[in-house]
Design a protein around this motif. Structure first.
Motif, PDB file in Angstrom:
ATOM      1  N   LEU A  41      -7.145   0.692   2.587  1.00 24.76           N
ATOM      2  CA  LEU A  41      -7.215   1.345   1.283  1.00 24.76           C
ATOM      3  C   LEU A  41      -7.350   2.856   1.435  1.00 24.76           C
ATOM      4  O   LEU A  41      -6.679   3.628   0.730  1.00 24.76           O
ATOM      5  CB  LEU A  41      -8.393   0.794   0.474  1.00 24.76           C
ATOM      6  CG  LEU A  41      -8.591   1.393  -0.926  1.00 24.76           C
ATOM      7  CD1 LEU A  41      -7.389   1.110  -1.822  1.00 24.76           C
ATOM      8  CD2 LEU A  41      -9.861   0.846  -1.569  1.00 24.76           C
ATOM      9  N   THR A  89      -4.109   4.710   2.117  1.00 20.96           N
ATOM     10  CA  THR A  89      -3.086   4.747   1.077  1.00 20.96           C
ATOM     11  C   THR A  89      -3.576   5.362  -0.232  1.00 20.96           C
ATOM     12  O   THR A  89      -2.775   5.579  -1.147  1.00 20.96           O
ATOM     13  CB  THR A  89      -2.556   3.331   0.777  1.00 20.96           C
ATOM     14  OG1 THR A  89      -3.650   2.482   0.380  1.00 20.96           O
ATOM     15  CG2 THR A  89      -1.889   2.736   2.019  1.00 20.96           C
ATOM     16  N   SER A  90      -4.873   5.653  -0.352  1.00 22.66           N
ATOM     17  CA  SER A  90      -5.445   6.176  -1.587  1.00 22.66           C
ATOM     18  C   SER A  90      -6.229   7.450  -1.313  1.00 22.66           C
ATOM     19  O   SER A  90      -6.912   7.557  -0.287  1.00 22.66           O
ATOM     20  CB  SER A  90      -6.382   5.151  -2.238  1.00 22.66           C
ATOM     21  OG  SER A  90      -5.695   3.970  -2.572  1.00 22.66           O
ATOM     22  N   THR A  91      -6.145   8.383  -2.223  1.00 18.33           N
ATOM     23  CA  THR A  91      -6.961   9.591  -2.158  1.00 18.33           C
ATOM     24  C   THR A  91      -8.266   9.329  -2.909  1.00 18.33           C
ATOM     25  O   THR A  91      -8.255   9.063  -4.114  1.00 18.33           O
ATOM     26  CB  THR A  91      -6.229  10.781  -2.787  1.00 18.33           C
ATOM     27  OG1 THR A  91      -5.003  11.001  -2.088  1.00 18.33           O
ATOM     28  CG2 THR A  91      -7.082  12.040  -2.711  1.00 18.33           C
ATOM     29  N   ILE A  92      -9.374   9.386  -2.176  1.00 23.03           N
ATOM     30  CA  ILE A  92     -10.688   9.098  -2.754  1.00 23.03           C
ATOM     31  C   ILE A  92     -11.616  10.258  -2.406  1.00 23.03           C
ATOM     32  O   ILE A  92     -11.619  10.748  -1.273  1.00 23.03           O
ATOM     33  CB  ILE A  92     -11.250   7.758  -2.232  1.00 23.03           C
ATOM     34  CG1 ILE A  92     -10.286   6.611  -2.585  1.00 23.03           C
ATOM     35  CG2 ILE A  92     -12.639   7.486  -2.802  1.00 23.03           C
ATOM     36  CD1 ILE A  92     -10.695   5.262  -2.057  1.00 23.03           C
ATOM     37  N   LYS A 149     -10.524   1.697  -7.190  1.00 24.22           N
ATOM     38  CA  LYS A 149      -9.249   1.574  -6.484  1.00 24.22           C
ATOM     39  C   LYS A 149      -9.182   0.268  -5.685  1.00 24.22           C
ATOM     40  O   LYS A 149      -8.095  -0.288  -5.491  1.00 24.22           O
ATOM     41  CB  LYS A 149      -9.017   2.801  -5.613  1.00 24.22           C
ATOM     42  CG  LYS A 149      -8.777   4.033  -6.479  1.00 24.22           C
ATOM     43  CD  LYS A 149      -8.353   5.265  -5.727  1.00 24.22           C
ATOM     44  CE  LYS A 149      -8.006   6.379  -6.715  1.00 24.22           C
ATOM     45  NZ  LYS A 149      -7.592   7.634  -6.052  1.00 24.22           N
ATOM     46  N   SER A 162      -6.356  -2.701  -6.454  1.00 23.24           N
ATOM     47  CA  SER A 162      -5.581  -3.322  -5.380  1.00 23.24           C
ATOM     48  C   SER A 162      -5.702  -4.837  -5.374  1.00 23.24           C
ATOM     49  O   SER A 162      -5.135  -5.497  -4.492  1.00 23.24           O
ATOM     50  CB  SER A 162      -6.035  -2.768  -4.022  1.00 23.24           C
ATOM     51  OG  SER A 162      -5.837  -1.365  -3.951  1.00 23.24           O
TER      52      SER A 162
END
Length: 263
Positions: free
Chosen positions: A182, A185-188, A201, A205
């Protein structure tokens, strides 16, 4: 209940269940040694993240890790934020081939008696994010208690679900493989917005979540690094971005809601 030293050898359907403790540290020197000893006594190895701490706290960490190969130390030269520390810890756990990390705050808020219970839940549901939701005693500041409900409302809006009880409690178990995927693939966010943003997020998913109550206290000598203005601005921006992200996921989220999946 099985000792964690034995628990690490139990196989899950996917791999060996091998958990570790993850403690982000930023100038938390008062109770850190006791927290580490408690986890080590349970047979749990530890990853400490020094998030740019001062020299006094660095000295405490060096004393803790001296002659103890079950504690790994990851150092940020400068303070990058709680979220960045957790990210570094999860990546380090993958490098050291741990399957799960249980996040423990360094300020003494979390109930370490619940560590075995949460890890047993993770063992039974190895791909699930195991979230704690807090049961407070009289030590909780009233402004923190009531302010959480604004975030709860935004989380329910941004997931189109009221199933998530709390996203701000740091006492949780991350499955390392799913979490690193995760994060890749994700900007957190890197600071106080991380806890809530990660959960939303994760939910988007369609990954599994399990939730369990845990006692949380606010020690009188506890140290909080929450920046009232800056972090509230960050959290507000995070909710706004999540709302926009929810809008283009709206058809998928509505389908999940009305199908009853993770509702």
């Amino acid at each position: 209940m099985a000792e964690l030293g034995l628990l690490t050898m139990i196989s899950t359907p996917h791999n060996v269940f091998k958990p570790c403790g993850l403690i982000p540290v930023y100038n938390h020197s008062l109770v850190l040694a006791d927290t580490c000893k408690n986890l080590l006594d349970k047979g749990l190895p530890i990853i400490l993240i020094d998030d740019g701490s001062n020299q006094a706290c660095k000295d405490v960490m060096q004393n803790i890790i001296a002659n103890n190969s079950t504690i790994k130390l990851v150092t940020h030269p400068n303070n990058r934020g709680k979220g960045a520390a957790i990210k570094s810890g999860i990546i380090a756990a993958k490098h050291h081939q741990y399957s799960h990390v249980i996040q423990i705050d360094a300020d003494g808020q979390h109930n370490l008696d619940d560590v075995e219970r949460f890890l047993n839940v993770a063992k039974e549901a190895p791909q699930a994010l195991v979230l704690g939701y807090p049961s407070y005693d009289e030590s909780v500041p009233s402004h923190r208690y009531y302010a959480r409900y604004l975030t709860h409302i935004w989380i329910w809006i941004n997931t189109l679900s009221t199933s998530i009880i709390d996203t701000m409690c740091g006492f949780r178990v991350y499955p390392v493989s799913e979490s690193t995927a995760l994060l890749s693939t994700s900007t957190i966010g890197d600071r106080m917005e991380f806890d809530s943003e990660f959960v939303v997020k994760w939910y988007w998913s369609a990954l599994p979540i399990t939730q369990h109550e845990t006692n949380v206290r606010y020690p009188q000598d506890g140290i909080s690094h929450f920046r009232l203005i800056k972090d509230n601005i960050l959290i507000s921006k995070m909710h706004a971005k999540l709302f926009l992200g929810m809008l283009w996921r709206l058809p998928r989220l509505l389908t999940r809601k009305f199908s009853g999946a993770n509702s």
